[in-house]
Design an enzyme around this catalytic site. Structure first.
Site, mmCIF file in Angstrom:
data_model
loop_
_atom_site.group_PDB
_atom_site.id
_atom_site.type_symbol
_atom_site.label_atom_id
_atom_site.label_comp_id
_atom_site.label_asym_id
_atom_site.label_seq_id
_atom_site.Cartn_x
_atom_site.Cartn_y
_atom_site.Cartn_z
ATOM 1 N N CYS A 128 0.839 -1.202 0.000
ATOM 2 C CA CYS A 128 0.000 0.000 0.000
ATOM 3 C C CYS A 128 0.873 1.250 0.000
ATOM 4 O O CYS A 128 0.637 2.189 -0.777
ATOM 5 C CB CYS A 128 -0.919 -0.008 1.224
ATOM 6 N N CYS A 129 1.897 1.269 0.839
ATOM 7 C CA CYS A 129 2.815 2.406 0.867
ATOM 8 C C CYS A 129 3.556 2.554 -0.461
ATOM 9 O O CYS A 129 3.819 3.668 -0.907
ATOM 10 C CB CYS A 129 3.826 2.238 2.006
ATOM 11 N N CYS A 209 -1.273 8.158 7.203
ATOM 12 C CA CYS A 209 -2.571 7.820 6.622
ATOM 13 C C CYS A 209 -3.539 7.350 7.711
ATOM 14 O O CYS A 209 -3.133 6.754 8.715
ATOM 15 C CB CYS A 209 -2.398 6.715 5.575
ATOM 16 N N CYS A 212 -3.597 3.644 9.260
ATOM 17 C CA CYS A 212 -2.364 3.161 9.893
ATOM 18 C C CYS A 212 -1.807 4.147 10.925
ATOM 19 O O CYS A 212 -0.627 4.095 11.266
ATOM 20 C CB CYS A 212 -1.312 2.862 8.826
ATOM 21 N N CYS A 235 7.515 3.993 5.843
ATOM 22 C CA CYS A 235 6.647 3.779 4.682
ATOM 23 C C CYS A 235 7.426 3.281 3.475
ATOM 24 O O CYS A 235 6.847 2.686 2.569
ATOM 25 C CB CYS A 235 5.916 5.070 4.329
#
Length: 243
Positions: A128-129, A209, A212, A235
């Site tokens: 995702c990062c 975000c 998280c 990240c």
């Protein structure tokens, strides 16, 4: 990147002082002196500051603005940010007179392919990062020969031994706050009467975000609320070389 473009990029970097040389020269310099040195080394058109507009971002942006408010600022709008962070970005742009803030978003094609249900943060936060921060930043940094960021040694983990200047693949990476203490940063903040991130009052000491990020308790490390319960502490934008 094709062979010719790669050779040109390497030639551009090789014409600059080495990271080791700059680090030695700036080891005891103030944050403002480091920003000014970065600007002198590559010029405004080739220097960018990367900011999350998080809880600790205002100090570096203030130092930069005092040197040159027209230095480009790259802001990664991941699609998962708190509304308070987006509002804080706009507040700091106005308060500091920042002239070139570029909000960079992930590629829609990549999101549709790799995170169609918007749950990748839960199943694979590293991926995702990568698609929401690492890859967009790599694209955004392509025109630049050097970048500034706000990491500090006192934040611990992978940040404990960061130099003032480091080699970041095809460009230089300046860490103006590497050897600055928490107390010195607070002094800059108070002296300049900088506005706080709206979430600080709610117990958030480090903000990324939404999925998280959590509040931190008294006595916890300031980044304890990032990816809580996971081994992940970064990240990826500071652990992967840019190209």
């Amino acid at each position: 990147m094709n062979v010719v473009a790669s050779q040109l990029a390497q030639a551009s970097v090789s014409a600059l002082p080495s990271a080791e040389e700059l680090d030695r020269a700036l080891r005891d310099a103030s944050p403002a002196e480091i920003v000014a040195a970065a600007l002198k080394t590559v010029g405004r058109e080739k220097l960018a500051l990367v900011s999350s507009f998080g809880t600790g971002s205002a100090t570096l942006l203030k130092v930069m603005a005092d040197v040159d408010p027209a230095i480009p600022v790259i802001f990664l709008d991941t699609g998962w940010l708190f509304e308070e962070t987006l509002a804080y970005r706009d507040t700091l742009i106005a308060a500091l007179g920042l002239k070139d803030v570029r909000s960079i978003k992930p590629a829609e094609e990549t999101l549709s392919r790799e995170d169609p249900d918007r749950d990748l943060w839960f199943s694979d936060p590293d991926a995702c990062c990568r698609i929401r921060k690492v890859e967009p930043l790599a694209r955004a940094l392509k025109p630049f020969d050097a970048w500034l960021n706000g990491r500090k040694r006192f934040q611990g983990n992978a940040r404990t031994d960061i130099p003032v200047v480091e080699d970041d693949g095809v460009r230089l990476k300046f860490n103006p706050f590497a050897n600055v203490s928490r107390q010195e940063l607070e002094a800059i903040f108070v002296r300049a009467k900088l506005p706080r991130h709206p979430l600080v009052a709610s117990g958030f000491r480090s903000v990324g975000c939404m999925p998280c990020t959590s509040r931190t308790a008294e006595g916890e490390d300031e980044r304890a609320g990032r990816w809580r319960g996971r081994a992940k502490t970064e990240c990826g934008i500071h652990t992967m070389k840019t190209s």
